[in-house]
Scaffold this active site. Structure first.
Site, PDB file in Angstrom:
ATOM      1  CD  GLU A   8     -12.467   2.495   7.723  1.00 24.98           C
ATOM      2  OE1 GLU A   8     -11.820   1.623   8.310  1.00 24.98           O
ATOM      3  OE2 GLU A   8     -11.917   3.469   7.171  1.00 24.98           O
ATOM      4  CD  GLU A  42      -5.157   3.845   2.527  1.00 18.84           C
ATOM      5  OE1 GLU A  42      -4.615   3.302   3.500  1.00 18.84           O
ATOM      6  OE2 GLU A  42      -6.384   3.770   2.304  1.00 18.84           O
ATOM      7  N   GLY A  56      -6.714  12.869   5.194  1.00 22.26           N
ATOM      8  CA  GLY A  56      -6.592  11.723   6.086  1.00 22.26           C
ATOM      9  C   GLY A  56      -5.148  11.280   6.113  1.00 22.26           C
ATOM     10  NE  ARG A  76      -2.280   2.519   3.709  1.00 27.12           N
ATOM     11  CZ  ARG A  76      -1.526   3.487   4.234  1.00 27.12           C
ATOM     12  NH1 ARG A  76      -0.222   3.349   4.294  1.00 27.12           N
ATOM     13  NH2 ARG A  76      -2.080   4.595   4.685  1.00 27.12           N
ATOM     14  CD  GLU A  98      -5.652  11.849  10.630  1.00 26.98           C
ATOM     15  OE1 GLU A  98      -5.464  11.377   9.491  1.00 26.98           O
ATOM     16  OE2 GLU A  98      -6.564  11.437  11.394  1.00 26.98           O
ATOM     17  CD  GLU A 117     -16.014  15.569   5.972  1.00 33.26           C
ATOM     18  OE1 GLU A 117     -16.347  14.437   5.633  1.00 33.26           O
ATOM     19  OE2 GLU A 117     -15.017  15.790   6.688  1.00 33.26           O
TER      20      GLU A 117
HETATM   21  N1  LIG Z   1      -7.639   3.602   4.350  1.00 33.27           N
HETATM   22  C1  LIG Z   1      -7.891   3.019   5.493  1.00 33.27           C
HETATM   23  N2  LIG Z   1      -7.500   1.777   5.744  1.00 33.27           N
HETATM   24  N3  LIG Z   1      -8.664   3.696   6.396  1.00 33.27           N
HETATM   25  C2  LIG Z   1      -9.039   5.034   6.109  1.00 33.27           C
HETATM   26  C3  LIG Z   1      -7.944   6.005   6.557  1.00 33.27           C
HETATM   27  C4  LIG Z   1      -8.296   6.947   7.444  1.00 33.27           C
HETATM   28  C5  LIG Z   1      -7.358   8.060   7.912  1.00 33.27           C
HETATM   29  O1  LIG Z   1      -7.918   9.303   7.488  1.00 33.27           O
HETATM   30  C6  LIG Z   1      -8.417  10.047   8.601  1.00 33.27           C
HETATM   31  N4  LIG Z   1      -9.723  10.592   8.176  1.00 33.27           N
HETATM   32  C7  LIG Z   1     -10.813   9.885   7.790  1.00 33.27           C
HETATM   33  N5  LIG Z   1     -11.822  10.716   7.467  1.00 33.27           N
HETATM   34  C8  LIG Z   1     -11.355  11.997   7.657  1.00 33.27           C
HETATM   35  C9  LIG Z   1     -11.916  13.298   7.500  1.00 33.27           C
HETATM   36  N6  LIG Z   1     -13.190  13.453   7.069  1.00 33.27           N
HETATM   37  N7  LIG Z   1     -11.152  14.380   7.778  1.00 33.27           N
HETATM   38  C10 LIG Z   1      -9.881  14.219   8.209  1.00 33.27           C
HETATM   39  N8  LIG Z   1      -9.275  13.011   8.402  1.00 33.27           N
HETATM   40  C11 LIG Z   1     -10.011  11.910   8.113  1.00 33.27           C
HETATM   41  C12 LIG Z   1      -8.515   9.040   9.737  1.00 33.27           C
HETATM   42  O2  LIG Z   1      -8.392   9.671  10.999  1.00 33.27           O
HETATM   43  C13 LIG Z   1      -7.339   8.117   9.429  1.00 33.27           C
HETATM   44  O3  LIG Z   1      -6.119   8.665   9.904  1.00 33.27           O
END
Ligand SMILES: N=C(N)NC/C=C/[C@H]1O[C@@H](n2cnc3c(N)ncnc32)[C@H](O)[C@@H]1O
Length: 426
Positions: free
Chosen positions: A213, A204, A138, A114, A161, A190
């Site tokens: 998710e 990712e 993220g 990955r 993040e 958002e």
């Molecule tokens: N790809 C894999 N395995 N899992 C998903 C990866 C998720 C990562 O993106 C962050 N993330 C997810 N949604 C948001 C958002 N709306 N705003 C900011 N950060 C976000 C989570 O805290 C994780 O660190």
């Protein structure tokens, strides 16, 4: 058709069609999404005797949802759920809480296939990345943002993040000498204000079975708000793949086991085993190539530039597999591939494939077990549809419904259509 021995003890309940269903047998009832069916008898878990427009027949229960409005009216209770939703439908506290731990960040960083795939995307596009503005949605520990700053010369990278890991990401950016280029924004994408639009939105975001998710919604919202006209989405495309498969080890350890543990007969527990182990998808299943019973196919393909959030409510794909060898059909296995279109025209598109023929990733694959194994001789055709229905309440969840039929050259009669729904997880 009318069922004479109609069961009138319970008044029929009104259900709404979640999606179109086309009858595959004379005793089945066709309907369209949104149709209101009267369910007279829930003859089995999967098939209910229902009526629509004076016609009666069996309808697949997984295609029907209770009309919530109606059920409240039945009970004479009208709750205003807006105040009463105690739990957040996005479960953000638990979701971002889990990503604030090093365990998950370590799992993703340790996933070499990955992480290296994203590194290769940056490396091969380092020239056209010069002077560009990148958003890493993220970003977690910021590894992809650091790849951008160290392997190319972008003008700026906005590392976004929401979880508490972001507090450490700032330190990692400084310790790797990237503070001139990379800016960390802690918060939900958002809700954040960025300095301006971006040329590339990299993320990712993929979950088990591609969409679980539903972080993809956050990516699409960010695209619509921050990606400039003509900007690039990385991944630019995504495909959900499916294959009919054997899963003898899993079937043996979860079902056959009860036949004679320590010389005792525990088969009375097998129906419980079926509902406990086979009614939901099995994440992190490692499918061996030799257990594929046919050539896998892409059942759903997403274009990340044109996909709309509303498209995510219901995604539908079709499949036709030619069974290439004799074997036991235990279930279907799914995985995904994502593509990264080059920033330069006519340069090769890179791809991350999480399937059984590629280097295993932390996602591995997702197994959907049938209720019971089916012996196949080879030469049969397994065809049908797969439906991904997003949960209307719990927004990170969905239900995967697979409807299939098996036809072989010998058999001439019309084939029985099977259907099974797998909540993931609510
Ligand atoms: N790809 C894999 N395995 N899992 C998903 C990866 C998720 C990562 O993106 C962050 N993330 C997810 N949604 C948001 C958002 N709306 N705003 C900011 N950060 C976000 C989570 O805290 C994780 O660190």
């Amino acid at each position: 058709m009318h069922q004479d021995n109609e069961d009138y003890t319970n008044p029929p309940e009104e259900f709404i069609g979640l999606s179109d269903f086309t009858s595959c047998g004379s005793d089945q009832l066709s309907f369209r999404a949104g149709d209101r069916l009267l369910v007279h008898t829930k003859t089995s878990a999967d098939w209910w005797w229902a009526e629509l427009g004076g016609l009666c027949g069996y309808a697949p229960s997984s295609y029907l949802k209770q009309d919530v409005e109606d059920s409240y009216l039945n009970q004479g209770v009208k709750e205003d759920t807006s105040e009463n939703t105690s739990e957040d439908p996005w479960q953000d506290e638990e979701y971002f809480g889990s990503y604030g731990t090093l365990r998950l960040q370590l799992e993703m960083l340790s996933d070499r296939a990955r992480t290296e795939a994203y590194r290769q995307v940056i490396l091969t596009n380092s020239a056209p990345l010069k002077g560009k503005v990148v958003m890493d949605l993220g970003c977690g520990t910021g590894v992809i943002s650091l790849f951008c700053a160290r392997l190319a010369q972008p003008k700026a990278v906005y590392a976004v993040e929401a979880s508490s890991i972001a507090e450490h990401t700032e330190t990692l950016v400084r310790q790797n000498g990237c503070e001139e280029v990379v800016t960390v924004f802690q918060g939900r994408a958002e809700e954040l204000e960025l300095p301006g639009t971006v040329d590339i939105l990299i993320s990712e975001w993929m979950g088990n079975c591609l969409l679980f998710e539903f972080m993809v919604e956050s990516v699409l919202q960010a695209r619509d708000r921050w990606l400039r006209e003509g900007g690039m989405m990385w991944p630019s495309g995504a495909s959900l793949c499916l294959v009919p498969c054997q899963a003898l080890d899993y079937y043996t350890e979860r079902m056959v086991f009860w036949e004679q543990p320590y010389g005792l007969d525990f088969t009375a527990l097998q129906s419980l085993a079926q509902s406990e182990f086979f009614s939901r998808p099995r994440f992190s299943h490692l499918l061996k190539p030799e257990d594929c019973l046919a050539t896998p196919c892409d059942v759903i393909t997403l274009d990340m530039l044109t996909l709309h959030v509303t498209d995510l409510e219901k995604l539908r794909g079709q499949f036709t597999f030619i069974v290439e060898k004799a074997g036991t059909f235990h279930g279907f296995t799914s995985w995904f591939r994502v593509q990264f279109q080059s920033l330069e025209r006519d340069k090769t598109t890179l791809e991350l494939d999480t399937g059984p023929y590629s280097e295993p990733t932390h996602w591995k694959q997702t197994l959907f077990m049938l209720d019971g194994p089916i012996l196949l001789l080879g030469g049969e055709t397994v065809s049908g549809i797969i439906l991904l229905h997003r949960n209307p309440v719990w927004r990170r969840h969905m239900t995967v419904t697979i409807q299939w039929s098996i036809s072989s050259t010998e058999e001439t009669g019309n084939c029985m259509v099977q259907s099974k729904s797998f909540p993931m997880w609510r």
